[in-house]
Design an enzyme around this catalytic site. Structure first.
Site, PDB file in Angstrom:
ATOM      1  N   MET A   1       0.833  -1.181   0.000  1.00  0.00           N
ATOM      2  CA  MET A   1       0.000   0.000   0.000  1.00  0.00           C
ATOM      3  C   MET A   1       0.880   1.248   0.000  1.00  0.00           C
ATOM      4  O   MET A   1       1.002   1.876  -1.028  1.00  0.00           O
ATOM      5  CB  MET A   1      -0.948  -0.036   1.176  1.00  0.00           C
ATOM      6  CG  MET A   1      -1.879   1.150   1.229  1.00  0.00           C
ATOM      7  SD  MET A   1      -3.270   0.909   2.332  1.00  0.00           S
ATOM      8  CE  MET A   1      -2.587   1.455   3.866  1.00  0.00           C
ATOM      9  N   PRO A   2       1.552   1.612   1.107  1.00  0.00           N
ATOM     10  CA  PRO A   2       2.368   2.824   1.040  1.00  0.00           C
ATOM     11  C   PRO A   2       3.751   2.532   0.467  1.00  0.00           C
ATOM     12  O   PRO A   2       4.329   1.472   0.686  1.00  0.00           O
ATOM     13  CB  PRO A   2       2.479   3.261   2.498  1.00  0.00           C
ATOM     14  CG  PRO A   2       2.395   1.998   3.271  1.00  0.00           C
ATOM     15  CD  PRO A   2       1.478   1.095   2.473  1.00  0.00           C
ATOM     16  N   THR A   3       4.240   3.501  -0.291  1.00  0.00           N
ATOM     17  CA  THR A   3       5.608   3.451  -0.795  1.00  0.00           C
ATOM     18  C   THR A   3       6.300   4.730  -0.354  1.00  0.00           C
ATOM     19  O   THR A   3       5.805   5.835  -0.608  1.00  0.00           O
ATOM     20  CB  THR A   3       5.646   3.351  -2.329  1.00  0.00           C
ATOM     21  OG1 THR A   3       4.957   2.167  -2.730  1.00  0.00           O
ATOM     22  CG2 THR A   3       7.075   3.310  -2.832  1.00  0.00           C
TER      23      THR A   3
END
Length: 62
Positions: A1-3
């Site tokens: 999901m987050p990068t």
């Protein structure tokens, strides 16, 4: 999901980077509720001659 894209001056050890990505991953898990496996972190080492603040290169004497 987050990068997360992280740019920092070169020179950190692999151990420092390992501790950093572990801490950032844990912070993401605790604050946004994702799983550790969904967190991507891309570290880019930058030479001081390629970074500037206030119109001066960091490789220049301060």
């Amino acid at each position: 999901m987050p990068t997360f894209h992280v740019e920092m001056f070169e020179g950190r050890t692999v151990e420092q980077k390992r501790a950093f990505v572990k801490a950032v991953t844990q912070a993401a898990v605790e604050t946004i509720g994702c799983t550790p496996e969904s967190v991507d972190i891309i570290i880019t080492d930058v030479k001081p001659e390629n970074w500037s603040t206030g119109g001066a290169l960091w490789s220049d004497p301060r």
